[in-house]
Design a protein around this motif. Sequence first.
Motif, PDB file in Angstrom:
ATOM      1  N   ASP A  79       6.754   7.435  -2.219  1.00 29.26           N
ATOM      2  CA  ASP A  79       7.003   7.712  -3.139  1.00 29.26           C
ATOM      3  C   ASP A  79       8.167   6.868  -3.099  1.00 29.26           C
ATOM      4  N   LEU A  80       9.370   7.087  -2.363  1.00 29.64           N
ATOM      5  CA  LEU A  80      10.722   6.767  -2.644  1.00 29.64           C
ATOM      6  C   LEU A  80      10.522   5.385  -2.267  1.00 29.64           C
ATOM      7  N   ASP A  81       9.402   5.302  -1.313  1.00 27.66           N
ATOM      8  CA  ASP A  81       9.942   3.593  -1.677  1.00 27.66           C
ATOM      9  C   ASP A  81       9.124   2.545  -2.729  1.00 27.66           C
ATOM     10  N   LEU A  82       8.159   3.241  -3.364  1.00 29.73           N
ATOM     11  CA  LEU A  82       7.846   2.010  -4.502  1.00 29.73           C
ATOM     12  C   LEU A  82       8.233   2.451  -5.495  1.00 29.73           C
ATOM     13  N   LEU A  83       9.565   3.533  -5.930  1.00 25.22           N
ATOM     14  CA  LEU A  83      11.046   3.473  -6.421  1.00 25.22           C
ATOM     15  C   LEU A  83      11.954   2.066  -7.009  1.00 25.22           C
ATOM     16  N   LYS A 117      10.147   8.867   2.377  1.00 20.82           N
ATOM     17  CA  LYS A 117      10.534   7.878   2.979  1.00 20.82           C
ATOM     18  C   LYS A 117       9.587   7.115   3.918  1.00 20.82           C
ATOM     19  N   ALA A 118       8.577   5.723   3.853  1.00 20.45           N
ATOM     20  CA  ALA A 118       8.079   5.429   5.019  1.00 20.45           C
ATOM     21  C   ALA A 118       8.874   4.943   6.317  1.00 20.45           C
ATOM     22  N   SER A 119       8.066   5.448   7.685  1.00 19.93           N
ATOM     23  CA  SER A 119       9.296   5.911   8.292  1.00 19.93           C
ATOM     24  C   SER A 119       9.416   4.278   9.523  1.00 19.93           C
ATOM     25  N   LYS A 120      11.089   4.641  10.743  1.00 19.72           N
ATOM     26  CA  LYS A 120      10.710   3.115  10.695  1.00 19.72           C
ATOM     27  C   LYS A 120       9.925   2.394  12.183  1.00 19.72           C
ATOM     28  N   HIS A 121       8.976   4.121  12.275  1.00 21.07           N
ATOM     29  CA  HIS A 121       7.246   3.081  12.816  1.00 21.07           C
ATOM     30  C   HIS A 121       6.263   2.906  11.803  1.00 21.07           C
ATOM     31  N   GLU A 122       6.675   3.335  10.782  1.00 21.98           N
ATOM     32  CA  GLU A 122       5.621   2.755   9.750  1.00 21.98           C
ATOM     33  C   GLU A 122       5.772   1.787   9.497  1.00 21.98           C
ATOM     34  N   LYS A 172       1.424  -1.474   0.444  1.00 19.93           N
ATOM     35  CA  LYS A 172      -0.080   0.140  -0.160  1.00 19.93           C
ATOM     36  C   LYS A 172       1.154   1.411  -0.184  1.00 19.93           C
ATOM     37  N   TYR A 173       0.552   2.238  -1.011  1.00 20.24           N
ATOM     38  CA  TYR A 173       1.709   3.496  -1.180  1.00 20.24           C
ATOM     39  C   TYR A 173       0.440   4.735  -0.832  1.00 20.24           C
ATOM     40  N   ASP A 174       1.242   5.637  -0.752  1.00 22.87           N
ATOM     41  CA  ASP A 174       0.972   7.537  -0.752  1.00 22.87           C
ATOM     42  C   ASP A 174       1.430   8.180  -0.970  1.00 22.87           C
ATOM     43  N   LEU A 175       1.039   8.259  -2.494  1.00 23.33           N
ATOM     44  CA  LEU A 175       2.008   8.849  -3.621  1.00 23.33           C
ATOM     45  C   LEU A 175       1.580  10.592  -3.382  1.00 23.33           C
ATOM     46  N   LYS A 176       2.354  10.792  -3.483  1.00 21.35           N
ATOM     47  CA  LYS A 176       1.894  12.769  -4.219  1.00 21.35           C
ATOM     48  C   LYS A 176       3.033  13.114  -5.245  1.00 21.35           C
ATOM     49  N   GLY A 177       3.900  12.592  -6.124  1.00 22.32           N
ATOM     50  CA  GLY A 177       4.968  12.205  -6.815  1.00 22.32           C
ATOM     51  C   GLY A 177       6.027  13.349  -6.806  1.00 22.32           C
ATOM     52  N   SER A 178       6.219  13.177  -5.352  1.00 19.48           N
ATOM     53  CA  SER A 178       7.249  13.771  -4.095  1.00 19.48           C
ATOM     54  C   SER A 178       8.634  13.060  -4.502  1.00 19.48           C
ATOM     55  N   THR A 179       9.983  13.807  -3.665  1.00 15.41           N
ATOM     56  CA  THR A 179      10.900  12.529  -3.518  1.00 15.41           C
ATOM     57  C   THR A 179      10.844  12.850  -2.250  1.00 15.41           C
TER      58      THR A 179
END
Length: 445
Positions: free
Chosen positions: A260-264, A245-250, A234-241
Amino acid sequence: MATKEEPTSNPVNPGKPVDDPSKDIVPETAVVTKVTQKKIGHRRVDASTGQTTYKKTPSSALSGSIQLAISHTVAGLSSKPERDVLMQDFQVVETIVFPSEGSNLTPAHHFGEFTFRTYAPTAFRYFRDLFGIRPDDYMLSISRLPLRELSNPGASGSLFFVTHDDEFIIKTVQHKEAEFLQKLLPGYYMNLVQNPRTLLPKFYGLYNVQSGGKNIRMVVMNNLLPSVIKMHLKYDLKGSTYKRKASKHERAKKNPTYKDLDLLQDIPDGLTLEPDIHNALMKTMQRDCLVLQSFKIMDYSLLLAIHNLDEMEKEMAAKNKHAQNFKKGYRAAQSVMDSTMLRTKYSKDLDHWSGGIPAKNGKGERLLVFCGVIDILQCYKWKKKMEHTWKSMIADGDSVSVHRPSFYCERFQKFMGDHVFKKSVVKSQPKRQRDLLPNESPRPS
């Protein structure tokens, strides 16, 4: 001969004897500690009991009040004749008081007295009718069984409730967001009339529960992610870099939401769609982004969830499920797959894709993709302008999330087209020797 022991003086109240001095010694385990609470915005979770409150109102009482009031107001509205929506309908606010003991108009309940406001009831009735939602179905979905509270709502500090049939999400919103949605309604109405096929949120109602001097505003929307289908990513994408990136807690959560960076990194080849599905999806996304730009809306996201059909089959086989359970789960997944594979229909009607879009990843695995645009109630005003200016001083201004609506619109579409959704290439098959016409000859190699 036993000697009489003199009573010991009380250290708390000198001069007053104590029969058992040990009673005044507080053991370490009995030391009173402050109850810790997890707080995000108006949402608080008691760490010891797990009880969730919003503006100091228990979530259980809030959900019960919502169910009672919405079913009551929708039933009253359904008795009125339908008519065309007028401009003044967007400004109408209906108010009704629900005393605990009940009244001539309202039933008795145990949630404590509250006041319920319904915004633009006639306009929202039109929206629900446009999306094919009958009043009876709307009431039953919301009030038939208790609402389910989402335990992982995100960083907004809002409460999220889901109806028992997975049809609707009820989300608390801030005063500014509710106010902005009210102003947005006439334009939202015009857009739906011209373009009912949209990835934008489908708003079915805007309400306000007032209790104990607190106003709790909420919207009812479509639910993008069915709970009966496991979402592997599951991703929350804004087109921003920038810091996307998801935090360690997340990441430590059971069902994390990546960025976004996780998806790339996770899906470098993107998601491959059939050409007609890809064209329809990107065209609709472009139209939706232009609508948001016209309203000076930015900082919205694409909520993207992926169900991996091939991985699901492996998981079920590894668990050694007996044949009946395996077939039951498989048929459920396949029914969604079958419905979305009717590409000649769904390339023209994205609204039917709420069941999932067929896709493949770089490994060739079969996927079902669920997506929609969320968080559209952010207007680019002075506060957002200041946020963009401040972030631009410490990072590349074009990479930060908050940006002027026109640039945000273009960057959002470019990211989705370049990195997320790819069009499959249809390879032409060479004619075989026996398929050639009598007057044709094979081309020289």
